[in-house]
Design a protein around this motif. Sequence first.
Motif, PDB file in Angstrom:
ATOM      1  N   LYS A 114       4.491 -33.869  41.884  1.00 32.03           N
ATOM      2  CA  LYS A 114       4.394 -33.150  43.139  1.00 32.03           C
ATOM      3  C   LYS A 114       3.923 -31.725  42.902  1.00 32.03           C
ATOM      4  O   LYS A 114       3.990 -31.197  41.793  1.00 32.03           O
TER       5      LYS A 114
ATOM      6  N   TYR B 208       9.932 -32.880  48.940  1.00 35.25           N
ATOM      7  CA  TYR B 208      10.129 -34.089  48.157  1.00 35.25           C
ATOM      8  C   TYR B 208       8.990 -35.070  48.366  1.00 35.25           C
ATOM      9  O   TYR B 208       9.164 -36.259  48.262  1.00 35.25           O
ATOM     10  N   GLN B 209       7.804 -34.543  48.656  1.00 38.96           N
ATOM     11  CA  GLN B 209       6.647 -35.392  48.864  1.00 38.96           C
ATOM     12  C   GLN B 209       6.067 -35.774  47.516  1.00 38.96           C
ATOM     13  O   GLN B 209       5.111 -35.178  47.025  1.00 38.96           O
ATOM     14  N   LEU B 210       6.657 -36.772  46.890  1.00 38.42           N
ATOM     15  CA  LEU B 210       6.186 -37.216  45.581  1.00 38.42           C
ATOM     16  C   LEU B 210       4.961 -38.104  45.727  1.00 38.42           C
ATOM     17  O   LEU B 210       4.858 -38.886  46.672  1.00 38.42           O
TER      18      LEU B 210
END
Lengths: 112, 112
Positions: free
Chosen positions: B92, B98-100
Amino acid sequence: NAGVTQTPKFQVLKTGQSMTLQCAQDMNHEYMSWYRQDPGMGLRLIHYSVGAGITDQGEVPNGYNVSRSTTEDFPLRLLSAAPSQTSVYFCAIADLSTDTQYFGPGTRLTVL
Amino acid sequence: QKEVEQDPGPLSVPEGAIVSLNCTYSNSAFQYFMWYRQYSRKGPELLMYTYSSGNKEDGRFTAQVDKSSKYISLFIRDSQPSDSATYLCAMKEPGSNYQLIWGAGTKLIIKP
């Protein structure tokens, strides 16, 4: 998968039926998300929430709705199931302090 | 072209061998790199977490990041049958919450 529970574990639907996948956590984390996992595609983010009352779309939101009325629960609704929604669905929470995502055990959904 | 590429395998090696698992990526803004392990019919669990470049070691596992080549690796020494699983890389950008972004996963089989 401690702290994140998902129900049901397995589900078979007919095209056009609706259902809700349940996700609950007991770790009091603000961030919760839903992924789908398909062979060769990895994990794809459907929807996520950064706290009660706040939700947003991920990479593949079409055909799915979410709501977050409490910190603990984050249900995923399929309004009118389609065969393309056959997949394994994972709910995940994130620990801000360690930057770690914890996943539930998954729901295997088949749409006929 | 996907943002993160990972060979799906399966990769089959004898017990005790050194295993090398790899991911390549195209976004030079990625700064956080993770390896998750996923046993069959279970949710992924975080195995290793690395920030920026360099190596990180944890027991038999070593994570390596080469940002100049946009390439990350996970090495497993003295591999055991219990290491048989699918290994997913994720990464990321700073500030992305938490935008993996996930690789598709490599299935690893350790033969006794």
